[in-house]
Design a protein around this motif. Structure first.
Motif, PDB file in Angstrom:
ATOM      1  N   GLU A   1      11.353  -0.245  -3.739  1.00 47.37           N
ATOM      2  CA  GLU A   1      10.583   0.097  -2.534  1.00 47.37           C
ATOM      3  C   GLU A   1      10.327  -1.128  -1.681  1.00 47.37           C
ATOM      4  O   GLU A   1      10.270  -1.059  -0.465  1.00 47.37           O
ATOM      5  CB  GLU A   1       9.212   0.643  -2.951  1.00 47.37           C
ATOM      6  CG  GLU A   1       9.113   2.139  -2.995  1.00 47.37           C
ATOM      7  CD  GLU A   1       7.708   2.547  -3.406  1.00 47.37           C
ATOM      8  OE1 GLU A   1       7.606   3.267  -4.392  1.00 47.37           O
ATOM      9  OE2 GLU A   1       6.742   2.148  -2.740  1.00 47.37           O
TER      10      GLU A   1
ATOM     11  N   HIS B   1       7.981  -1.822  -8.571  1.00 51.38           N
ATOM     12  CA  HIS B   1       8.748  -1.276  -7.448  1.00 51.38           C
ATOM     13  C   HIS B   1       9.476  -2.336  -6.622  1.00 51.38           C
ATOM     14  O   HIS B   1      10.053  -2.038  -5.595  1.00 51.38           O
ATOM     15  CB  HIS B   1       7.836  -0.435  -6.544  1.00 51.38           C
ATOM     16  CG  HIS B   1       7.396   0.840  -7.196  1.00 51.38           C
ATOM     17  ND1 HIS B   1       6.559   1.748  -6.592  1.00 51.38           N
ATOM     18  CD2 HIS B   1       7.698   1.355  -8.409  1.00 51.38           C
ATOM     19  CE1 HIS B   1       6.351   2.764  -7.415  1.00 51.38           C
ATOM     20  NE2 HIS B   1       7.019   2.546  -8.516  1.00 51.38           N
TER      21      HIS B   1
ATOM     22  N   GLU C   1       1.819  -1.429  -8.236  1.00 51.25           N
ATOM     23  CA  GLU C   1       3.232  -1.039  -8.258  1.00 51.25           C
ATOM     24  C   GLU C   1       4.101  -1.960  -7.400  1.00 51.25           C
ATOM     25  O   GLU C   1       5.236  -2.268  -7.759  1.00 51.25           O
ATOM     26  CB  GLU C   1       3.380   0.395  -7.725  1.00 51.25           C
ATOM     27  CG  GLU C   1       2.751   1.448  -8.601  1.00 51.25           C
ATOM     28  CD  GLU C   1       2.773   2.842  -7.967  1.00 51.25           C
ATOM     29  OE1 GLU C   1       2.401   3.798  -8.651  1.00 51.25           O
ATOM     30  OE2 GLU C   1       3.153   2.967  -6.774  1.00 51.25           O
ATOM     31  N   GLU C   2       3.573  -2.352  -6.242  1.00 49.65           N
ATOM     32  CA  GLU C   2       4.412  -3.080  -5.277  1.00 49.65           C
ATOM     33  C   GLU C   2       4.318  -4.592  -5.414  1.00 49.65           C
ATOM     34  O   GLU C   2       5.243  -5.310  -5.027  1.00 49.65           O
ATOM     35  CB  GLU C   2       4.027  -2.660  -3.848  1.00 49.65           C
ATOM     36  CG  GLU C   2       4.293  -1.184  -3.600  1.00 49.65           C
ATOM     37  CD  GLU C   2       4.051  -0.726  -2.178  1.00 49.65           C
ATOM     38  OE1 GLU C   2       4.312   0.449  -1.891  1.00 49.65           O
ATOM     39  OE2 GLU C   2       3.595  -1.536  -1.341  1.00 49.65           O
TER      40      GLU C   2
ATOM     41  N   GLY D   1       0.852  -1.187   0.000  1.00 46.78           N
ATOM     42  CA  GLY D   1       0.000   0.000   0.000  1.00 46.78           C
ATOM     43  C   GLY D   1       0.878   1.224   0.000  1.00 46.78           C
ATOM     44  O   GLY D   1       2.095   1.115  -0.176  1.00 46.78           O
TER      45      GLY D   1
ATOM     46  N   GLU E   1      -1.221   1.190  -5.697  1.00 52.16           N
ATOM     47  CA  GLU E   1      -0.025   0.783  -4.939  1.00 52.16           C
ATOM     48  C   GLU E   1       0.175  -0.742  -5.005  1.00 52.16           C
ATOM     49  O   GLU E   1       1.307  -1.213  -5.076  1.00 52.16           O
ATOM     50  CB  GLU E   1      -0.115   1.250  -3.484  1.00 52.16           C
ATOM     51  CG  GLU E   1       0.099   2.760  -3.293  1.00 52.16           C
ATOM     52  CD  GLU E   1       1.547   3.209  -3.504  1.00 52.16           C
ATOM     53  OE1 GLU E   1       2.459   2.365  -3.466  1.00 52.16           O
ATOM     54  OE2 GLU E   1       1.768   4.423  -3.706  1.00 52.16           O
TER      55      GLU E   1
HETATM   56 MN    MN Z   1       4.490   2.253  -3.090  1.00 52.73          MN
END
Ligand code: MN
Ligand code: GTP
Ligand code: MN
Ligand code: MN
Ligand code: MN
Ligand code: MN
Length: 198
Positions: free
Chosen positions: A137, A133, A79-80, A60, A76
């Motif tokens: 991340e 990501h 992306e993650e 998230g 999110e």
């Molecule tokens: Mn993120």
């Protein structure tokens, strides 16, 4: 943490972020001691992430300007974790758990808990390495042990990791909210974790 009603949270001007506890009910087993005879029911698969800062968190992130909470949190996850949420959101209002103000950061944070099938959970785990990501991340996804062994390993050990923000409180809240663990089981794990830390 200052808990807010959804209406109060919606009125907060400032940065919002939303994170998700993704889980699946499971009949699987998990090793709970050094002998292969030590096995416990896994009960559920619960996903956490290892963040770039070394802390444990949940998938998230920040809601960007112009996005709804659900648009933001689903983006999110894309992306993650590389979850395809462009046409069909994985997270909906049905998954909402609670909101609170993080006094330290000033952020308004929202928690969702999303049940998926065991097959879907494994699918998300496998796909996470393809996420945009990943490696930047998010450094990994992991399953959270839920048992408390007589040596205090399992969930009590996991709770002694370094969590980002209020992610530990969110985990406990989600375990209770979803009924994955009973209140007594959660209290025991928290108590043992505290004793080990002091
Ligand atoms: Mn993120
Ligand atoms: P960027 O795209 O790099 O900005 O990151 P992000 O949008 O993915 O944001 P992130 O997931 O880091 O979450 C935003 C903020 O919320 C962080 O700076 C932390 O303070 C906090 N945070 C991160 N993960 C969690 C979590 O699992 N629970 C809670 N309560 N807070 C979190
Ligand atoms: Mn081995
Ligand atoms: Mn994030
Ligand atoms: Mn972001
Ligand atoms: Mn980002």
């Amino acid at each position: 943490m200052i808990e807010l009603t959804k209406e109060e949270a919606e009125a907060v001007v400032g940065l919002h972020a939303a994170h998700v506890v993704i889980y699946a009910k499971s009949n699987g087993t998990v090793l709970s001691g050094s002998s292969t005879k030590n096995i416990e029911q896994a009960r559920a698969l619960v996903m956490a992430t290892i963040r770039f800062d070394g802390k444990i968190g949940f998938p998230g992130g920040f809601i960007d300007p112009g996005e709804t909470w659900l648009e933001g949190v689903n983006r999110e996850l894309r992306e993650e974790l590389d979850v395809d949420t462009s046409n069909d959101h994985l997270i909906t209002d049905d998954h909402y758990v609670f909101s609170f103000l993080d006094k330290a950061s000033g952020f308004c944070l929202h928690l969702y808990a999303c049940e998926v099938t065991e097959e879907k959970f494994v699918d998300i785990e496998r796909g996470a390495h393809e996420a945009e990501h990943y490696g930047f991340e998010t450094l990994g996804v992991c399953r959270i042990p839920l048992h408390t062994s007589d040596k205090g390993t399992g969930l009590p050990s996991f709770l002694q990791h370094y969590f980002v923000g209020y992610a530990k409180e969110e985990l406990l809240r989600a375990l209770k909210h979803t009924g994955i663990l009973s209140e007594e089981e959660i209290e025991l794990a928290v108590k043992i974790a505290r004793e080990c830390e002091s």
